[in-house]
Motif scaffolding. Structure first.
Motif, PDB file in Angstrom:
ATOM      1  N   ASN A  69       2.035  12.599  -3.425  1.00 23.85           N
ATOM      2  CA  ASN A  69       0.768  11.901  -3.667  1.00 23.85           C
ATOM      3  C   ASN A  69       0.538  10.790  -2.663  1.00 23.85           C
ATOM      4  N   ALA A  70       1.630  10.286  -2.080  1.00 21.64           N
ATOM      5  CA  ALA A  70       1.479   9.275  -1.023  1.00 21.64           C
ATOM      6  C   ALA A  70       1.017   9.921   0.279  1.00 21.64           C
ATOM      7  N   GLY A  71       1.083  11.253   0.327  1.00 19.06           N
ATOM      8  CA  GLY A  71       0.482  11.984   1.447  1.00 19.06           C
ATOM      9  C   GLY A  71      -0.971  12.298   1.102  1.00 19.06           C
ATOM     10  N   ALA A 101     -13.753   7.842   8.205  1.00 15.51           N
ATOM     11  CA  ALA A 101     -13.123   9.167   8.229  1.00 15.51           C
ATOM     12  C   ALA A 101     -11.657   9.127   7.794  1.00 15.51           C
ATOM     13  N   SER A 102     -11.059   7.964   7.832  1.00 16.09           N
ATOM     14  CA  SER A 102      -9.668   7.791   7.406  1.00 16.09           C
ATOM     15  C   SER A 102      -9.428   6.296   7.242  1.00 16.09           C
ATOM     16  N   ALA A 103      -8.283   5.952   6.676  1.00 12.01           N
ATOM     17  CA  ALA A 103      -7.930   4.535   6.587  1.00 12.01           C
ATOM     18  C   ALA A 103      -7.748   3.962   7.989  1.00 12.01           C
ATOM     19  N   THR A 104      -7.159   4.754   8.870  1.00  9.57           N
ATOM     20  CA  THR A 104      -6.919   4.274  10.236  1.00  9.57           C
ATOM     21  C   THR A 104      -8.234   4.071  10.981  1.00  9.57           C
ATOM     22  N   HIS A 105      -9.185   4.950  10.737  1.00  6.24           N
ATOM     23  CA  HIS A 105     -10.514   4.798  11.349  1.00  6.24           C
ATOM     24  C   HIS A 105     -11.148   3.487  10.866  1.00  6.24           C
ATOM     25  N   ASP A 157       4.469  -3.556   8.079  1.00  6.17           N
ATOM     26  CA  ASP A 157       3.113  -3.055   8.224  1.00  6.17           C
ATOM     27  C   ASP A 157       3.123  -1.610   8.707  1.00  6.17           C
ATOM     28  N   PHE A 158       2.063  -0.887   8.335  1.00  7.80           N
ATOM     29  CA  PHE A 158       1.973   0.548   8.608  1.00  7.80           C
ATOM     30  C   PHE A 158       2.067   0.813  10.107  1.00  7.80           C
ATOM     31  N   VAL A 159       2.733   1.894  10.441  1.00 13.55           N
ATOM     32  CA  VAL A 159       3.026   2.255  11.831  1.00 13.55           C
ATOM     33  C   VAL A 159       1.776   2.231  12.715  1.00 13.55           C
ATOM     34  N   VAL A 188      -1.742  -7.540   6.605  1.00 13.19           N
ATOM     35  CA  VAL A 188      -0.624  -7.172   5.722  1.00 13.19           C
ATOM     36  C   VAL A 188      -0.894  -5.824   5.061  1.00 13.19           C
ATOM     37  N   THR A 189       0.108  -4.971   5.081  1.00 12.16           N
ATOM     38  CA  THR A 189       0.058  -3.702   4.342  1.00 12.16           C
ATOM     39  C   THR A 189       0.609  -3.936   2.942  1.00 12.16           C
ATOM     40  N   HIS A 190      -0.190  -3.588   1.936  1.00  9.75           N
ATOM     41  CA  HIS A 190       0.184  -3.865   0.543  1.00  9.75           C
ATOM     42  C   HIS A 190       1.451  -3.094   0.148  1.00  9.75           C
ATOM     43  N   VAL A 191       1.385  -1.753   0.341  1.00 13.32           N
ATOM     44  CA  VAL A 191       2.558  -0.894   0.104  1.00 13.32           C
ATOM     45  C   VAL A 191       2.719  -0.053   1.367  1.00 13.32           C
ATOM     46  N   PRO A 192       3.851  -0.142   2.044  1.00  8.71           N
ATOM     47  CA  PRO A 192       3.976   0.614   3.296  1.00  8.71           C
ATOM     48  C   PRO A 192       4.157   2.107   3.014  1.00  8.71           C
ATOM     49  N   THR A 193       4.115   2.894   4.060  1.00  4.19           N
ATOM     50  CA  THR A 193       4.245   4.337   3.887  1.00  4.19           C
ATOM     51  C   THR A 193       5.709   4.747   3.723  1.00  4.19           C
ATOM     52  N   ASN A 194       6.609   3.888   4.211  1.00  2.00           N
ATOM     53  CA  ASN A 194       8.012   4.239   4.362  1.00  2.00           C
ATOM     54  C   ASN A 194       8.912   3.733   3.237  1.00  2.00           C
ATOM     55  N   CYS A 216      -3.865   1.244   1.550  1.00  2.00           N
ATOM     56  CA  CYS A 216      -3.921   2.702   1.552  1.00  2.00           C
ATOM     57  C   CYS A 216      -3.077   3.327   0.434  1.00  2.00           C
ATOM     58  N   GLN A 217      -1.890   2.764   0.200  1.00  2.00           N
ATOM     59  CA  GLN A 217      -0.993   3.349  -0.814  1.00  2.00           C
ATOM     60  C   GLN A 217      -1.151   2.685  -2.177  1.00  2.00           C
ATOM     61  N   SER A 218      -1.907   1.613  -2.269  1.00  2.00           N
ATOM     62  CA  SER A 218      -2.015   0.927  -3.565  1.00  2.00           C
ATOM     63  C   SER A 218      -3.309   1.242  -4.298  1.00  2.00           C
ATOM     64  N   CYS A 274      -9.226   7.768   0.517  1.00  2.99           N
ATOM     65  CA  CYS A 274      -9.487   8.293  -0.833  1.00  2.99           C
ATOM     66  C   CYS A 274      -8.555   9.444  -1.168  1.00  2.99           C
ATOM     67  N   ARG A 275      -7.783   9.932  -0.201  1.00  5.83           N
ATOM     68  CA  ARG A 275      -7.070  11.191  -0.441  1.00  5.83           C
ATOM     69  C   ARG A 275      -5.712  11.015  -1.118  1.00  5.83           C
ATOM     70  N   LYS A 276      -5.204   9.785  -1.200  1.00  3.97           N
ATOM     71  CA  LYS A 276      -3.847   9.617  -1.741  1.00  3.97           C
ATOM     72  C   LYS A 276      -3.914   9.401  -3.254  1.00  3.97           C
ATOM     73  N   PHE A 277      -3.666   8.171  -3.709  1.00  6.43           N
ATOM     74  CA  PHE A 277      -3.586   7.978  -5.160  1.00  6.43           C
ATOM     75  C   PHE A 277      -4.963   8.020  -5.836  1.00  6.43           C
TER      76      PHE A 277
HETATM   77  C1  PLP Z   1       0.209   2.248   4.229  1.00  7.33           C
HETATM   78  C2  PLP Z   1      -0.658   3.198   4.965  1.00  7.33           C
HETATM   79  N1  PLP Z   1      -1.660   2.725   5.710  1.00  7.33           N
HETATM   80  C3  PLP Z   1      -2.472   3.534   6.410  1.00  7.33           C
HETATM   81  C4  PLP Z   1      -2.294   4.888   6.388  1.00  7.33           C
HETATM   82  C5  PLP Z   1      -3.175   5.739   7.240  1.00  7.33           C
HETATM   83  O1  PLP Z   1      -4.099   6.436   6.484  1.00  7.33           O
HETATM   84  P1  PLP Z   1      -4.969   7.562   7.188  1.00  7.33           P
HETATM   85  O2  PLP Z   1      -4.057   8.709   7.440  1.00  7.33           O
HETATM   86  O3  PLP Z   1      -6.060   7.852   6.198  1.00  7.33           O
HETATM   87  O4  PLP Z   1      -5.513   6.998   8.442  1.00  7.33           O
HETATM   88  C6  PLP Z   1      -1.256   5.445   5.641  1.00  7.33           C
HETATM   89  C7  PLP Z   1      -1.041   6.902   5.616  1.00  7.33           C
HETATM   90  O5  PLP Z   1      -0.035   7.400   5.201  1.00  7.33           O
HETATM   91  C8  PLP Z   1      -0.425   4.571   4.905  1.00  7.33           C
HETATM   92  O6  PLP Z   1       0.597   5.042   4.188  1.00  7.33           O
END
Ligand code: PLP
Length: 412
Positions: A37-39, A96-100, A123-125, A173-179, A205-207, A227-230
């Motif tokens: 779900n985190a994907g 289009a994405s969180a990164t966008h 923070d997210f990669v 700051v990233t609230h919940v990291p991906t890793n 993104c993850q919270s 919108c695609r994760k949780f």
């Molecule tokens: C914490 C965090 N931020 C940002 C992103 C990037 O999201 P997106 O793939 O929608 O750009 C992710 C994706 O896994 C993430 O885990």
């Protein structure tokens, strides 16, 4: 539920978190144990139907005509999201994405050589890569706040001292990291940002969809997520929250277009007054409508019960995995989120994930290059991530832990 069987979920009449009904409403639950779900979370039936219906409408009457016919539902994307985040529709932009969304937000900041971006070691990669790119192009300085020695995440007092010392152009700051399941104290950090009047960008993104999120409580100027994760929306979606303060100060993305601005004279354009200035003219209507349906769905399920159940399921999984010989769980912090990360001795990354896939359990891999600081501290090169959501069951958790135990025993 078998194909063709109809069970329409009316959550307003169901007791909260009626698991059987929620699972019947989620076609993917029939096929897999979805711990990714985190994907991307599994879409619920109303989300899927909304997307498909709109594509059919576009094919039937034309894309522009379909957009006009569904204008009210498109507007509801902003209304629903505003309800979810404690803001107003005009403070939200689709992306289009969180990164966008994140890149658009960064592009609105007029960075000068020597400006400081203050961030964390978790923070997210892609955010970290974006800061490095800003360093290369604009000469910004990147300052990483240290982690608290107790392992609870970033040291807020140390971060506040860095705010006072550097007066950063941006705090990110990233609230919940991906890793990992680490939950960073974003609201505490926000209080310092507000006190010092610093621009504050939160990656949620993850919270979002896992916890109740209120942008006023966090005190952020900008917030990004998908919108695609949780939230369980379709892929190819994201959004940006922009505070009134930031809009009034005239921040606009570098590559603003005819949707975000009006070309009022040959040599002059004027940005629109709302966060729509961060959007583009072309718009994936079916996806946006699916996102609106996903947000409404999350609101009906209720973020409070979701936030109680989801990390608790992950906690059960983490506990079971921690008891498996040759497995090491990695998530820090006093109350980790529903991202369960671990290493397993005797396995390489790809074959281990493939073995999980073969047993019908969806998961994801994280590598050192996703988390240079965190994985160096933990001395790991990769880990597997299992991320349950509220619609998963305790039996699925136990089955996944059992499978990991079996694979640990069979490791060479
Ligand atoms: C914490 C965090 N931020 C940002 C992103 C990037 O999201 P997106 O793939 O929608 O750009 C992710 C994706 O896994 C993430 O885990």
């Amino acid at each position: 539920m078998n194909a063709g069987q109809e069970r329409v979920l009316d959550l307003s009449r169901e007791p909260l978190l009626d698991l059987a009904a929620l699972r019947a409403d989620t076609p993917g639950c029939e096929a897999v144990i979805h711990f990714n779900n985190a994907g991307a979370g599994l879409m619920a039936r109303p989300v899927l139907e909304t997307v498909l219906d709109h594509l059919r409408l576009e094919a039937g009457i034309g894309g522009y005509e379909a957009a006009a016919a569904r204008a009210a539902e498109v507007a509801d994307f902003y209304a629903a999201l505003a309800e979810l985040l404690g803001t107003r529709p005009g403070n939200l932009a689709f992306a289009a994405s969180a990164t966008h969304a994140y890149a658009k937000a960064l592009s609105a900041i007029d960075f000068r050589p020597g400006d400081v971006v203050l961030t964390t070691r978790n923070d997210f990669v892609s955010n970290q890569i974006a800061f490095l790119s800003l360093r290369r192009r604009h000469g910004v300085r990147i300052v990483h706040a240290p982690d608290h020695p107790d392992g609870s995440g970033v040291d807020v007092e140390a971060m506040a001292a860095l705010m006072r010392a550097h007066r950063p152009r941006l705090v990110a700051v990233t609230h919940v990291p991906t890793n990992s399941g680490l939950v960073q104290p974003v609201a505490e950090i926000g209080r310092h940002c507000r006190e010092l009047d610093l621009l504050y960008l939160v990656d949620a993104c993850q919270s979002v969809g896992q916890y109740p999120i209120d942008v006023e409580t966090i005190g952020c100027d900008l917030l990004t997520a998908t919108c695609r994760k949780f939230l369980r929306g379709p892929r190819g979606s994201g959004f940006l929250y922009v505070s009134d303060r930031v809009l009034a100060a005239g921040y606009e993305p570098l590559h603003i277009d005819m949707h975000g601005a009006r070309w009022v004279a040959p040599g002059y354009y004027r940005p629109v007054g709302t966060a729509a200035r961060f959007e583009e003219w072309e718009f994936p209507y079916a996806t946006v409508l699916g996102c609106a349906a996903a947000v409404r769905y999350a609101l009906r399920v209720g973020l409070e019960p979701v936030a109680r159940r989801t990390p608790a399921l992950a906690g059960r999984l983490r506990e079971r995995l921690a008891a498996v010989p040759r497995v090491r769980t990695l998530d820090g912090g006093p109350a980790p989120a529903a991202l369960v990360t671990f290493t397993i001795e005797g396995w390489q990354a790809a074959p281990f994930k493939a073995a999980m896939d073969a047993r019908g359990i969806n998961s994801a891999l994280s590598y050192r290059e996703f988390a240079q600081f965190d994985f160096a501290d933990k001395e790991v090169e990769w880990c597997l991530r299992l991320s349950p959501h509220y619609y998963n069951t305790e039996d699925e958790v136990d089955a996944a832990a059992g499978t990991v135990a079996e694979l640990a025993r069979s490791a060479r």
